[in-house]
Motif scaffolding. Structure first.
Motif, short mmCIF file in Angstrom:
data_model
loop_
_atom_site.label_atom_id
_atom_site.label_comp_id
_atom_site.label_asym_id
_atom_site.label_seq_id
_atom_site.Cartn_x
_atom_site.Cartn_y
_atom_site.Cartn_z
N TYR A 181 0.88 -0.94 0.08
CA TYR A 181 -0.08 0.06 0.18
C TYR A 181 0.79 1.19 0.01
O TYR A 181 1.81 1.36 0.57
CB TYR A 181 -0.67 -0.59 1.46
CG TYR A 181 -2.14 -1.31 0.85
CD1 TYR A 181 -3.00 -1.47 0.32
CD2 TYR A 181 -1.75 -2.55 1.72
CE1 TYR A 181 -4.42 -1.59 0.84
CE2 TYR A 181 -2.53 -3.79 1.49
CZ TYR A 181 -3.91 -3.38 1.58
OH TYR A 181 -4.83 -4.11 0.88
N LEU A 182 0.29 2.09 -0.89
CA LEU A 182 1.21 3.79 -0.76
C LEU A 182 -0.03 4.47 -0.42
O LEU A 182 -0.31 4.60 -1.11
CB LEU A 182 1.55 4.07 -2.09
CG LEU A 182 2.69 5.61 -2.66
CD1 LEU A 182 3.55 5.19 -1.53
CD2 LEU A 182 2.63 5.38 -3.88
N ASP A 183 0.83 4.75 0.48
CA ASP A 183 -0.57 6.24 1.11
C ASP A 183 -2.17 5.27 0.97
O ASP A 183 -2.95 6.26 0.47
CB ASP A 183 -0.73 7.40 0.15
CG ASP A 183 -0.79 8.64 1.40
OD1 ASP A 183 -0.64 8.37 2.84
OD2 ASP A 183 -0.34 10.03 0.44
N ARG A 184 -2.17 4.18 1.86
CA ARG A 184 -3.43 3.79 2.20
C ARG A 184 -4.31 3.00 0.26
O ARG A 184 -5.42 3.29 0.43
CB ARG A 184 -4.17 4.62 2.43
CG ARG A 184 -4.25 4.72 4.03
CD ARG A 184 -5.25 5.88 4.64
NE ARG A 184 -4.86 6.18 6.14
CZ ARG A 184 -5.21 6.72 6.71
NH1 ARG A 184 -6.63 7.33 6.42
NH2 ARG A 184 -5.23 7.29 7.94
N ALA A 185 -3.55 3.60 -0.92
CA ALA A 185 -4.01 2.80 -1.91
C ALA A 185 -3.72 1.63 -2.27
O ALA A 185 -2.21 1.56 -2.29
CB ALA A 185 -3.38 3.67 -3.18
N ARG A 186 -3.84 0.30 -2.70
CA ARG A 186 -2.99 -0.64 -3.32
C ARG A 186 -2.46 -0.41 -3.94
O ARG A 186 -3.37 -0.12 -5.29
CB ARG A 186 -3.88 -1.82 -3.39
CG ARG A 186 -3.40 -3.68 -3.09
CD ARG A 186 -4.48 -4.52 -2.91
NE ARG A 186 -3.36 -5.63 -3.11
CZ ARG A 186 -3.55 -6.80 -2.13
NH1 ARG A 186 -4.98 -6.52 -1.77
NH2 ARG A 186 -3.42 -7.82 -2.27
N LEU A 187 -1.51 -0.87 -4.42
CA LEU A 187 -0.53 -0.97 -6.16
C LEU A 187 -1.02 -2.21 -6.52
O LEU A 187 -0.92 -3.08 -6.24
CB LEU A 187 0.45 -0.76 -5.33
CG LEU A 187 1.22 0.09 -4.26
CD1 LEU A 187 3.54 -0.09 -4.12
CD2 LEU A 187 1.13 1.51 -5.07
N THR A 188 -1.46 -1.60 -8.04
CA THR A 188 -1.73 -3.00 -8.61
C THR A 188 -0.85 -2.75 -9.89
O THR A 188 -0.67 -3.48 -10.72
CB THR A 188 -3.10 -2.53 -9.47
OG1 THR A 188 -3.04 -1.00 -10.33
CG2 THR A 188 -3.91 -2.93 -8.69
N THR A 189 0.21 -1.90 -9.98
CA THR A 189 0.98 -1.00 -11.11
C THR A 189 2.44 -0.21 -10.39
O THR A 189 2.19 0.30 -9.05
CB THR A 189 0.68 0.28 -11.85
OG1 THR A 189 -0.13 1.11 -11.71
CG2 THR A 189 -0.98 -0.95 -12.87
N PRO A 190 3.37 -0.36 -11.39
CA PRO A 190 4.62 0.33 -10.49
C PRO A 190 4.28 1.67 -10.16
O PRO A 190 3.79 2.68 -11.43
CB PRO A 190 5.59 0.19 -11.71
CG PRO A 190 4.81 -0.71 -11.78
CD PRO A 190 3.98 -1.39 -11.93
N THR A 191 4.27 2.32 -9.63
CA THR A 191 3.74 3.73 -9.17
C THR A 191 5.07 4.40 -7.96
O THR A 191 6.02 3.93 -7.38
CB THR A 191 3.06 3.69 -7.39
OG1 THR A 191 1.91 2.57 -8.62
CG2 THR A 191 2.15 4.74 -7.78
N PRO A 192 5.64 6.07 -8.32
CA PRO A 192 5.47 6.63 -8.46
C PRO A 192 5.90 6.79 -6.77
O PRO A 192 4.94 7.07 -6.99
CB PRO A 192 5.85 8.14 -9.06
CG PRO A 192 5.04 7.46 -10.47
CD PRO A 192 4.52 6.26 -9.59
N ILE A 193 6.91 7.62 -6.15
CA ILE A 193 6.62 7.64 -4.77
C ILE A 193 7.38 8.79 -3.82
O ILE A 193 7.96 9.18 -4.80
CB ILE A 193 7.76 6.83 -3.66
CG1 ILE A 193 7.88 5.01 -4.34
CG2 ILE A 193 7.64 7.26 -2.34
CD1 ILE A 193 9.02 4.35 -3.83
N PRO A 194 5.71 9.71 -3.49
CA PRO A 194 6.45 10.77 -3.17
C PRO A 194 6.80 11.33 -1.77
O PRO A 194 6.88 9.85 -1.24
CB PRO A 194 4.63 11.37 -3.19
CG PRO A 194 3.74 10.78 -3.67
CD PRO A 194 5.13 8.65 -3.26
N LEU A 195 7.44 11.81 -2.05
CA LEU A 195 8.62 12.54 -0.31
C LEU A 195 7.67 12.16 0.28
O LEU A 195 6.71 12.90 0.77
CB LEU A 195 9.33 14.07 -0.66
CG LEU A 195 10.62 13.05 0.35
CD1 LEU A 195 11.47 13.45 -0.03
CD2 LEU A 195 11.11 15.33 0.23
N GLY A 196 7.79 11.54 1.50
CA GLY A 196 7.02 10.84 3.18
C GLY A 196 6.21 10.75 2.70
O GLY A 196 5.24 10.01 3.69
N ALA A 197 5.62 9.90 1.87
CA ALA A 197 4.14 8.93 1.56
C ALA A 197 4.15 7.54 2.28
O ALA A 197 5.26 7.32 2.55
CB ALA A 197 4.79 8.78 0.16
#
Length: 170
Positions: free
Chosen positions: A141-157
């Motif tokens: 999970y990135l910031d409460r959203a489940r990842l389904t594809t490669p996703t950029p990471i915001p600083l501090g997320a």
């Protein structure tokens, strides 16, 4: 059919049945116990030594290797903010970081909800860091959203894997 043919077929069936039982027990055993605890402990000891060394050296390396790319706002470290490894820091030096229970992962997660090869974090050509779930059962999970594809990471997320939370920081 002759008696010999029936006996050979029965023994063959019995051998295949036992082979199936042995393979099933090995799969269940590996799911329950995973890697050996001694391997995990020795890996953690090895991670702590480079962690101290890395905290002293990343600024000069970062200026040399990443000086031309995205200076302002670029993350320099990956920090575990929640979970059993809280406080662990890994310097970002352009290499892929693997996360999971496997003893050869960059960050070994001692978490029941983490897969052996759970996720990876890697830089793209623009200097942006990407998180990718590697087909884990419980998800990343990135910031409460489940990842389904490669996703950029915001600083501090926050990146959540089971009970472990990881963040990119300057």
């Amino acid at each position: 059919m002759s008696e010999l043919t029936l006996t050979v077929m029965r023994l063959g069936f019995l051998a295949v049945l036992w082979l199936f039982v042995i393979v099933a027990v090995q799969v269940i055993r590996s799911d329950l116990f995973g890697t050996r605890v001694t391997q995990r402990g020795s890996r953690r000891g090895a991670e702590n030594r480079p962690q101290q060394r890395q905290s002293a050296t990343p600024p000069p390396q970062r200026q040399q290797s990443g000086g031309g790319r995205q200076r302002r706002g670029a993350p320099t470290k990956l920090v575990v903010s929640e979970g059993t490894l809280t406080g662990t820091t890994v310097a970002l030096q352009g290499q892929t970081i693997t996360l999971g229970r496997a003893h050869d992962s960059t960050i070994v997660l001692d978490d029941d909800y983490a897969s052996s090869r759970h996720a990876r974090i890697y830089p793209d050509r623009d200097g942006q860091w990407i998180v990718e779930d590697l087909g884990s059962t419980n998800g990343t999970y990135l910031d409460r959203a489940r990842l389904t594809t490669p996703t950029p990471i915001p600083l501090g997320a926050p990146i959540r894997i089971g009970k472990t939370v990881i963040e990119l920081r300057k």
